[in-house]
Design a protein around this motif. Structure first.
Motif, short mmCIF file in Angstrom:
data_model
loop_
_atom_site.label_atom_id
_atom_site.label_comp_id
_atom_site.label_asym_id
_atom_site.label_seq_id
_atom_site.Cartn_x
_atom_site.Cartn_y
_atom_site.Cartn_z
N THR A 105 0.83 -1.19 0.00
CA THR A 105 0.00 0.00 0.00
C THR A 105 0.88 1.25 0.00
OG1 THR A 105 -1.72 -1.15 1.23
CG2 THR A 105 -1.79 1.25 1.28
N ASN A 123 -1.69 -6.42 -1.69
CA ASN A 123 -2.43 -5.16 -1.65
C ASN A 123 -1.55 -4.07 -2.26
OD1 ASN A 123 -3.88 -2.88 -1.12
ND2 ASN A 123 -4.26 -3.36 1.03
N THR A 125 -2.97 -1.03 -3.13
CA THR A 125 -3.79 0.17 -3.04
C THR A 125 -2.91 1.41 -2.90
OG1 THR A 125 -5.58 -1.08 -2.01
CG2 THR A 125 -5.64 1.32 -1.75
N GLY A 144 -6.19 -3.24 -5.42
CA GLY A 144 -5.61 -1.91 -5.54
C GLY A 144 -4.99 -1.57 -6.86
#
Length: 157
Positions: A105, A123, A125, A144
């Motif tokens: 992230t 992930n 994101t 993401g």
């Protein structure tokens, strides 16, 4: 290692290469030990990585020892479940690596190579993926991708 690179700038590239080699040796993919042994050890990690491997990646992500335009070769490494939030991993090469369940992230992944890497359940994101190479990467259940990075706010003086 960062202090050596700061004190002797002509060694920066060498220090970065040494840390990358250390990560490849300590966290190879596929693992060189029996899977049960590796999984038992991994269950004790905080942040998904051995402390020494996590420290080396953290130092590399601060980029003080990486020369402009240089790549960091971390191909075929085991970073399953790694917590790498908000790291600058631009120009890293994770070709053939396993990043299943990794939390990337907010990372800067510009010009990063994930060719033939596994990013299942990762992930991404808010990650910056400008010119990232995802050729042959397994993105099964990855979240993401296509989510724009969060804007960076600056405070007025």
């Amino acid at each position: 290692m960062e202090q050596i690179a700061d004190a002797a700038p002509h060694y920066r590239g060498h220090v970065a290469a040494l840390l990358a080699s250390f990560v490849r040796q300590r966290a190879p993919w596929p693992p060189t030990r029996p899977p049960g042994e590796v999984d038992a050890e991994r269950s004790r990690y905080t942040g998904g990585l051995r402390d020494d491997v996590g420290g080396a990646i953290a130092a590399l992500s601060r980029r003080s020892m990486i020369l402009p335009g240089d790549n960091i070769e971390l191909e075929k490494v085991d970073l399953r479940g790694a917590e790498l939030v908000d790291r600058d991993l631009s120009r890293f090469c994770f070709a053939g690596s396993n990043l299943d369940g990794a939390n990337l992230t907010g990372c800067n992944l510009s010009h990063t190579t994930f060719a033939d890497a596994s990013l299942k359940n990762a992930n991404l994101t808010g990650a910056t993926l400008t010119d990232a190479n995802l050729t042959g990467a397994d993105l099964t259940d990855t979240t993401g991708i296509g989510t724009p990075p969060a804007p960076h706010h600056t405070q007025a003086a």
